[in-house]
Write an enzyme that holds these catalytic residues in place. Structure first.
Site, PDB file in Angstrom:
ATOM      1  N   HIS A  96       0.983  -0.912  -0.028  1.00 33.53           N
ATOM      2  CA  HIS A  96       0.028  -0.044   0.024  1.00 33.53           C
ATOM      3  C   HIS A  96       0.841   1.297  -0.095  1.00 33.53           C
ATOM      4  O   HIS A  96       0.733   2.237   0.518  1.00 33.53           O
ATOM      5  CB  HIS A  96      -0.886   0.184   1.275  1.00 33.53           C
ATOM      6  N   TYR A 228      22.880  -1.970 -22.225  1.00 34.28           N
ATOM      7  CA  TYR A 228      23.670  -2.508 -20.894  1.00 34.28           C
ATOM      8  C   TYR A 228      24.116  -3.707 -20.909  1.00 34.28           C
ATOM      9  O   TYR A 228      23.726  -4.803 -21.579  1.00 34.28           O
ATOM     10  CB  TYR A 228      22.544  -2.372 -19.622  1.00 34.28           C
TER      11      TYR A 228
HETATM   12  O1  LIG Z   1      -4.100  -5.615   1.111  1.00 37.03           O
HETATM   13  C1  LIG Z   1      -4.178  -5.707   2.297  1.00 37.03           C
HETATM   14  C2  LIG Z   1      -5.253  -5.270   2.868  1.00 37.03           C
HETATM   15  O2  LIG Z   1      -6.089  -4.353   2.454  1.00 37.03           O
HETATM   16  C3  LIG Z   1      -2.882  -6.675   2.724  1.00 37.03           C
HETATM   17  O3  LIG Z   1      -1.627  -6.213   1.923  1.00 37.03           O
HETATM   18  C4  LIG Z   1      -2.377  -6.222   4.201  1.00 37.03           C
HETATM   19  O4  LIG Z   1      -2.167  -4.959   4.343  1.00 37.03           O
HETATM   20  C5  LIG Z   1      -1.654  -7.386   4.547  1.00 37.03           C
HETATM   21  O5  LIG Z   1      -2.096  -8.544   4.889  1.00 37.03           O
HETATM   22  P1  LIG Z   1      -1.159  -9.880   5.255  1.00 37.03           P
HETATM   23  O6  LIG Z   1      -0.306 -10.144   4.235  1.00 37.03           O
HETATM   24  O7  LIG Z   1      -0.452  -9.607   6.482  1.00 37.03           O
HETATM   25  O8  LIG Z   1      -2.346 -10.849   5.425  1.00 37.03           O
END
Ligand SMILES: O=C(CO)[C@@H](O)[C@H](O)COP(=O)(O)O
Length: 231
Positions: A96, A228
């Site tokens: 995220h 490269y």
């Molecule tokens: O996209 C999501 C939740 O929206 C996941 O990426 C969580 O942020 C992490 O989840 P786990 O991998 O810990 O279950």
């Protein structure tokens, strides 16, 4: 083999907070052993600080846990769908990360506005649509993988030329020939998302990178007459 893959996936997951791509337990990285058809993924909700290589979870392509003491990442089914559909993919990362998620929340494709982008992504990074209620009812994570595939197939995009996608209202997924490449692609995606945001602010009439420059930079690194690494 799987012990080595667990080590690789463990280190790739630790790179996510190190690179500023995740907070708390957000995000996940995985890698597949094509010989056995098994992939290794981060356990769900485990603090990166305390996580160990032995905590990684081994999954088959139907999403079943083959080995592991913890629940696999909540996004495991998305990784499984993508590995099943694309034999070329060896590693997947979901985060995220702030700047990429801003574009994902806006539902905007991330256009190629500079050579930094073109060195890794051969064109705009698509933003996949929201899931429908039926798709959510069928299984949010697996259907997320299907919507990513639909996006690339409908647009005729090559997943190796554009090793990443934004999910509307959610965040980015990237992939690569191995999990280390997938992490690098996540770093570049977030960096160009930040650059593009300010580029657009600076000049609302800025054009996209001319195809000739995109070709030069991308093909120099990935295509024919690769510049490269030439002897
Ligand atoms: O996209 C999501 C939740 O929206 C996941 O990426 C969580 O942020 C992490 O989840 P786990 O991998 O810990 O279950």
């Amino acid at each position: 083999m799987l012990e080595q893959l667990k080590e690789e996936v463990f280190n790739a997951n630790l790179d996510l907070p190190k690179q500023g791509l995740v907070k708390y337990t957000w995000g996940n990285a995985s890698a597949i052993d094509r010989e056995s058809g098994l992939f290794v993924i981060k356990p769900s909700g485990i603090d990166y600080e305390t996580m160990k290589p032995s905590d990684m979870v081994v999954i088959d392509l139907d999403g079943n846990v083959v080995e592991g003491d913890f629940r696999p990442s909540s996004d495991t089914a998305t990784h499984a769908v993508l590995y099943k559909h694309y034999q070329e993919i060896g590693g997947i990362v979901h985060t995220h990360s702030t700047w990429a998620t801003i574009w994902a929340q806006a539902g905007l494709d991330l256009p190629a506005m500079g050579t930094t982008h073109a060195d890794t992504f051969y064109g705009s990074i698509p933003c996949a649509r929201y899931l429908t209620q039926e798709e959510i009812d069928r299984g949010y994570e697996a259907e997320t993988g299907n919507v990513i595939i639909e996006t690339f197939e409908e647009r005729g995009l090559d997943i190796l030329a554009i090793p990443g996608v934004l999910l509307h209202g959610h965040g980015p997924f990237t992939w690569g020939k191995d999990v280390h490449s997938a992490v690098m692609n996540s770093v570049v995606l977030d960096e160009v998302a930040k650059m593009n945001l300010f580029t657009r602010e600076l000049n609302r009439f800025s054009e996209e990178l001319p195809q000739r420059i995109l070709d030069k930079h991308y093909l120099r690194k990935h295509g024919k007459n690769a510049y490269y690494g030439q002897k």
